[in-house]
Design an enzyme around this catalytic site. Structure first.
Site, PDB file in Angstrom:
ATOM      1  N   ASP A  20       0.827  -1.206   0.000  1.00  0.00           N
ATOM      2  CA  ASP A  20       0.000   0.000   0.000  1.00  0.00           C
ATOM      3  C   ASP A  20       0.865   1.261   0.000  1.00  0.00           C
ATOM      4  O   ASP A  20       0.379   2.362   0.273  1.00  0.00           O
ATOM      5  CB  ASP A  20      -0.965   0.000   1.195  1.00  0.00           C
ATOM      6  CG  ASP A  20      -0.227   0.019   2.518  1.00  0.00           C
ATOM      7  OD1 ASP A  20       1.014  -0.151   2.520  1.00  0.00           O
ATOM      8  OD2 ASP A  20      -0.890   0.211   3.556  1.00  0.00           O
ATOM      9  N   ASP A 242      28.299  14.999  -7.465  1.00  0.00           N
ATOM     10  CA  ASP A 242      27.296  15.756  -8.235  1.00  0.00           C
ATOM     11  C   ASP A 242      26.030  15.759  -7.413  1.00  0.00           C
ATOM     12  O   ASP A 242      25.378  14.721  -7.245  1.00  0.00           O
ATOM     13  CB  ASP A 242      27.095  15.059  -9.591  1.00  0.00           C
ATOM     14  CG  ASP A 242      26.138  15.821 -10.520  1.00  0.00           C
ATOM     15  OD1 ASP A 242      25.388  16.696 -10.030  1.00  0.00           O
ATOM     16  OD2 ASP A 242      26.132  15.510 -11.719  1.00  0.00           O
ATOM     17  N   ASP A 253      22.343  22.469  -9.145  1.00  0.00           N
ATOM     18  CA  ASP A 253      22.976  21.298  -9.764  1.00  0.00           C
ATOM     19  C   ASP A 253      24.484  21.547  -9.815  1.00  0.00           C
ATOM     20  O   ASP A 253      24.985  22.165 -10.754  1.00  0.00           O
ATOM     21  CB  ASP A 253      22.380  21.089 -11.169  1.00  0.00           C
ATOM     22  CG  ASP A 253      22.867  19.816 -11.836  1.00  0.00           C
ATOM     23  OD1 ASP A 253      23.598  19.049 -11.194  1.00  0.00           O
ATOM     24  OD2 ASP A 253      22.506  19.603 -13.010  1.00  0.00           O
ATOM     25  N   HIS A 334      29.001  13.123 -22.679  1.00  0.00           N
ATOM     26  CA  HIS A 334      27.690  13.710 -22.364  1.00  0.00           C
ATOM     27  C   HIS A 334      27.674  15.171 -22.795  1.00  0.00           C
ATOM     28  O   HIS A 334      28.720  15.732 -23.138  1.00  0.00           O
ATOM     29  CB  HIS A 334      27.372  13.588 -20.864  1.00  0.00           C
ATOM     30  CG  HIS A 334      28.364  14.278 -19.960  1.00  0.00           C
ATOM     31  ND1 HIS A 334      28.452  15.643 -19.844  1.00  0.00           N
ATOM     32  CD2 HIS A 334      29.323  13.785 -19.138  1.00  0.00           C
ATOM     33  CE1 HIS A 334      29.402  15.959 -18.978  1.00  0.00           C
ATOM     34  NE2 HIS A 334      29.954  14.854 -18.540  1.00  0.00           N
ATOM     35  N   HIS A 338      22.665  22.013 -19.793  1.00  0.00           N
ATOM     36  CA  HIS A 338      21.213  21.827 -19.906  1.00  0.00           C
ATOM     37  C   HIS A 338      20.517  22.955 -19.160  1.00  0.00           C
ATOM     38  O   HIS A 338      21.116  23.575 -18.274  1.00  0.00           O
ATOM     39  CB  HIS A 338      20.783  20.449 -19.373  1.00  0.00           C
ATOM     40  CG  HIS A 338      21.171  20.185 -17.937  1.00  0.00           C
ATOM     41  ND1 HIS A 338      20.451  20.661 -16.859  1.00  0.00           N
ATOM     42  CD2 HIS A 338      22.218  19.501 -17.407  1.00  0.00           C
ATOM     43  CE1 HIS A 338      21.032  20.261 -15.733  1.00  0.00           C
ATOM     44  NE2 HIS A 338      22.103  19.568 -16.029  1.00  0.00           N
ATOM     45  N   HIS A 345      16.676  18.841 -15.413  1.00  0.00           N
ATOM     46  CA  HIS A 345      16.867  19.000 -16.857  1.00  0.00           C
ATOM     47  C   HIS A 345      15.625  19.731 -17.356  1.00  0.00           C
ATOM     48  O   HIS A 345      14.635  19.124 -17.751  1.00  0.00           O
ATOM     49  CB  HIS A 345      17.036  17.642 -17.552  1.00  0.00           C
ATOM     50  CG  HIS A 345      18.286  16.930 -17.110  1.00  0.00           C
ATOM     51  ND1 HIS A 345      18.498  15.593 -17.294  1.00  0.00           N
ATOM     52  CD2 HIS A 345      19.409  17.399 -16.493  1.00  0.00           C
ATOM     53  CE1 HIS A 345      19.695  15.267 -16.808  1.00  0.00           C
ATOM     54  NE2 HIS A 345      20.259  16.343 -16.318  1.00  0.00           N
ATOM     55  N   GLU A 363      28.936  21.987 -17.538  1.00  0.00           N
ATOM     56  CA  GLU A 363      29.455  20.821 -16.840  1.00  0.00           C
ATOM     57  C   GLU A 363      30.304  19.880 -17.700  1.00  0.00           C
ATOM     58  O   GLU A 363      29.933  18.724 -17.896  1.00  0.00           O
ATOM     59  CB  GLU A 363      28.309  20.037 -16.194  1.00  0.00           C
ATOM     60  CG  GLU A 363      27.131  19.722 -17.111  1.00  0.00           C
ATOM     61  CD  GLU A 363      26.045  18.938 -16.366  1.00  0.00           C
ATOM     62  OE1 GLU A 363      26.379  17.909 -15.777  1.00  0.00           O
ATOM     63  OE2 GLU A 363      24.890  19.384 -16.381  1.00  0.00           O
ATOM     64  N   TYR A 367      36.679  11.684 -18.397  1.00  0.00           N
ATOM     65  CA  TYR A 367      36.543  10.380 -17.745  1.00  0.00           C
ATOM     66  C   TYR A 367      37.558   9.425 -18.356  1.00  0.00           C
ATOM     67  O   TYR A 367      37.477   9.117 -19.547  1.00  0.00           O
ATOM     68  CB  TYR A 367      35.114   9.857 -17.920  1.00  0.00           C
ATOM     69  CG  TYR A 367      34.094  10.915 -17.549  1.00  0.00           C
ATOM     70  CD1 TYR A 367      33.787  11.185 -16.224  1.00  0.00           C
ATOM     71  CD2 TYR A 367      33.497  11.709 -18.542  1.00  0.00           C
ATOM     72  CE1 TYR A 367      32.904  12.201 -15.883  1.00  0.00           C
ATOM     73  CE2 TYR A 367      32.604  12.719 -18.209  1.00  0.00           C
ATOM     74  CZ  TYR A 367      32.310  12.965 -16.884  1.00  0.00           C
ATOM     75  OH  TYR A 367      31.438  13.973 -16.544  1.00  0.00           O
ATOM     76  N   ARG A 376      34.522  16.034 -13.165  1.00  0.00           N
ATOM     77  CA  ARG A 376      33.502  16.904 -13.760  1.00  0.00           C
ATOM     78  C   ARG A 376      33.410  18.143 -12.882  1.00  0.00           C
ATOM     79  O   ARG A 376      33.574  18.057 -11.660  1.00  0.00           O
ATOM     80  CB  ARG A 376      32.133  16.194 -13.836  1.00  0.00           C
ATOM     81  CG  ARG A 376      31.053  17.052 -14.479  1.00  0.00           C
ATOM     82  CD  ARG A 376      29.809  16.282 -14.946  1.00  0.00           C
ATOM     83  NE  ARG A 376      29.039  15.658 -13.910  1.00  0.00           N
ATOM     84  CZ  ARG A 376      28.959  14.350 -13.699  1.00  0.00           C
ATOM     85  NH1 ARG A 376      29.648  13.508 -14.473  1.00  0.00           N
ATOM     86  NH2 ARG A 376      28.234  13.858 -12.728  1.00  0.00           N
ATOM     87  N   GLU A 378      30.855  21.459 -12.452  1.00  0.00           N
ATOM     88  CA  GLU A 378      29.550  21.961 -12.899  1.00  0.00           C
ATOM     89  C   GLU A 378      29.098  23.168 -12.080  1.00  0.00           C
ATOM     90  O   GLU A 378      29.028  23.102 -10.852  1.00  0.00           O
ATOM     91  CB  GLU A 378      28.504  20.839 -12.753  1.00  0.00           C
ATOM     92  CG  GLU A 378      27.091  21.281 -13.101  1.00  0.00           C
ATOM     93  CD  GLU A 378      26.087  20.130 -13.092  1.00  0.00           C
ATOM     94  OE1 GLU A 378      26.339  19.123 -12.396  1.00  0.00           O
ATOM     95  OE2 GLU A 378      25.060  20.251 -13.771  1.00  0.00           O
TER      96      GLU A 378
HETATM   97  N1  GLY Z   1      23.041  15.803 -11.981  1.00  0.00           N
HETATM   98  C1  GLY Z   1      22.528  15.675 -13.264  1.00  0.00           C
HETATM   99  C2  GLY Z   1      23.224  16.558 -14.192  1.00  0.00           C
HETATM  100  O1  GLY Z   1      24.228  17.136 -13.862  1.00  0.00           O
HETATM  101  O2  GLY Z   1      22.779  16.765 -15.283  1.00  0.00           O
HETATM  102 MN    MN Z   2      24.839  17.646 -11.934  1.00  0.00          MN
HETATM  103 MN    MN Z   3      23.667  19.046 -14.669  1.00  0.00          MN
END
Ligand code: GLY
Ligand code: MN
Ligand code: MN
Length: 411
Positions: A20, A242, A253, A334, A338, A345, A363, A367, A376, A378
């Site tokens: 439930d 991240d 983010d 990647h 965004h 996103h 970002e 890698y 990374r 960002e």
């Molecule tokens: N944490 C997801 C991104 O950086 O897009």
């Molecule tokens: Mn991120």
């Molecule tokens: Mn991001």
């Protein structure tokens, strides 16, 4: 909206998990943007040309039920909902159908909403799609239009108030990053870092994390959506973190990559500096007028150069690559940016020029599976008329700043 049109928005489903139990409720982002209401079974009706002014904006809420409230907590009263939403007509869900039918009969066009995020991949038929089917069946002769195309435009450019709330989410995230740097030690597990983040977010009144926090030490950093967070952070490794807070429905983010022991090795610093160079280069391009598609091509070209300098690619790797399969893609697989807002996103154009008021991430990452490391970096950027403002400019970012902070806080 076109003349004599009605727009109807429905909330997200309450999604069952097992038995439930339900997953935590997440409001439909368009409905939230339009109303500020976070309550299940909410609807919004907009009908700007309705002959009766009181039915031009109507909020529909579930009628509070005393017994249910004893189990699940208070639901909004009409007055509270009016204060939150600024909508003065509130009716109850159990009484809405006859009214809605009459309104629809007065309208020529019906705007219905759907999820037009260009990254959406789920095939689950959510409530908005069921509502489209039901409405079309019941009112087959109306003309139907997409509310999402309008909302996409509206939500992409943030108001000053929205940026203020994003700044609050960023502030919580920034303080959390400092705390994590202070407490980072070899031998800690990734989930212990996640626990610190969770504690810091909730104790600063964030709703919680904006998305599953990624705490990826060593080679785990090469897995982009690594959320297992169950490995030991080893002396000599980097940890890619991240994470971002959700506050007032808006998200931060952030990604930072730090040495677990507080000191970058020579090679780690070389790769880190290369990533920071790409980050700064990308940021310098992210201005009104550029399209995300062109921006990616330019950042990609710079990545091809930078990756040669740090020994990842050869001249011939770059020469023999194609636009569809660029050389840098081997180490950076990647997108660089965004849109960011109510959704991490967020909605926003990719192929059209960016405009002032949009908020995006920057970002880039590097890698290197064979060296068991990933970096990374960002930040969140607000586009202004003549350029951009880095909303995360006060968060330590250079290798030197990170080392100095980690050293000082452990002294
Ligand atoms: N944490 C997801 C991104 O950086 O897009
Ligand atoms: Mn991120
Ligand atoms: Mn991001």
């Amino acid at each position: 909206m076109q003349p004599v049109s009605i727009a109807i928005f429905v909330s997200n489903d309450e999604i069952p998990s097992n038995g439930d139990a339900l997953y935590p409720f997440k409001q439909n982002s368009d409905l939230y943007w339009l109303t500020g209401i976070v309550q299940e079974d909410t609807m919004l009706v907009l009908f700007p040309d309705h002959p009766d002014p009181k039915y031009r904006e109507v909020l529909i809420l579930v009628r509070p039920n005393e017994l249910k409230e004893k189990w699940d907590g208070k639901r909004l009263r009409a007055e509270e909902a009016k204060t939150i939403s600024g909508i003065s007509t509130v009716i109850w869900l159990d009484a809405h159908d006859a009214l809605l039918q009459a309104w629809i009969h007065l309208a020529e066009n019906i705007y219905l909403d759907s999820n037009e995020n260009d990254r959406k991949s789920s095939l689950l038929q959510t409530r908005e799609y069921r509502f489209i089917e039901e409405t079309k069946k019941r009112y087959p002769l109306h003309r139907y239009l997409r509310a999402a195309t309008v909302l996409k435009e509206l939500r992409a450019v943030k108001t000053a108030e929205e940026v203020t709330v994003i700044r609050q989410a960023i502030d919580i995230t920034a303080k959390t990053f400092l705390r994590v740097m202070k407490n980072m030690r070899p031998g800690m597990f990734e989930f212990e870092v996640e626990a610190e983040i969770q504690h810091s977010f909730l104790s600063q009144r964030a709703t919680g994390p904006a998305y599953g926090s990624i705490l990826a030490s060593g080679e785990n950093a090469c897995t982009l959506h690594y959320v297992s967070n169950n490995q030991e952070c080893k002396d000599g490794d980097l940890i890619l973190m991240d994470f971002g807070a959700e506050y007032g429905g808006y998200n931060a983010d952030l990604t930072r990559t730090i040495p677990v022991n507080g000191k970058f090795s020579k090679r780690q610093k070389q790769v880190y500096d290369a990533c920071l160079h790409l980050h700064n280069y990308a940021k310098s391009l992210l201005k009104p007028g550029i399209t995300i598609l062109d921006y990616h091509v330019q950042v990609g070209r710079e990545a091809d150069q930078v990756f040669q300098k740090i020994g990842l690619l050869s001249k011939s790797d770059v020469k023999n690559s194609t636009p569809e399969q660029p050389a840098y893609w081997k180490y950076l697989y990647h997108g660089i940016s965004h849109h960011l807002g109510i959704d991490v996103h967020d909605l926003g154009p990719r192929a059209e020029p960016l405009r002032a008021g949009m908020v995006l991430t920057v970002e880039p990452g590097i890698y290197i599976q064979e060296e068991k490391m990933g970096v990374r970096i960002e930040n969140n950027i607000w586009l202004t008329k003549n350029g951009n403002v880095d909303l995360m400019k006060d968060i330590p970012i250079t290798a030197e700043e990170i080392e100095a902070y980690m050293k000082r806080s452990k002294a």
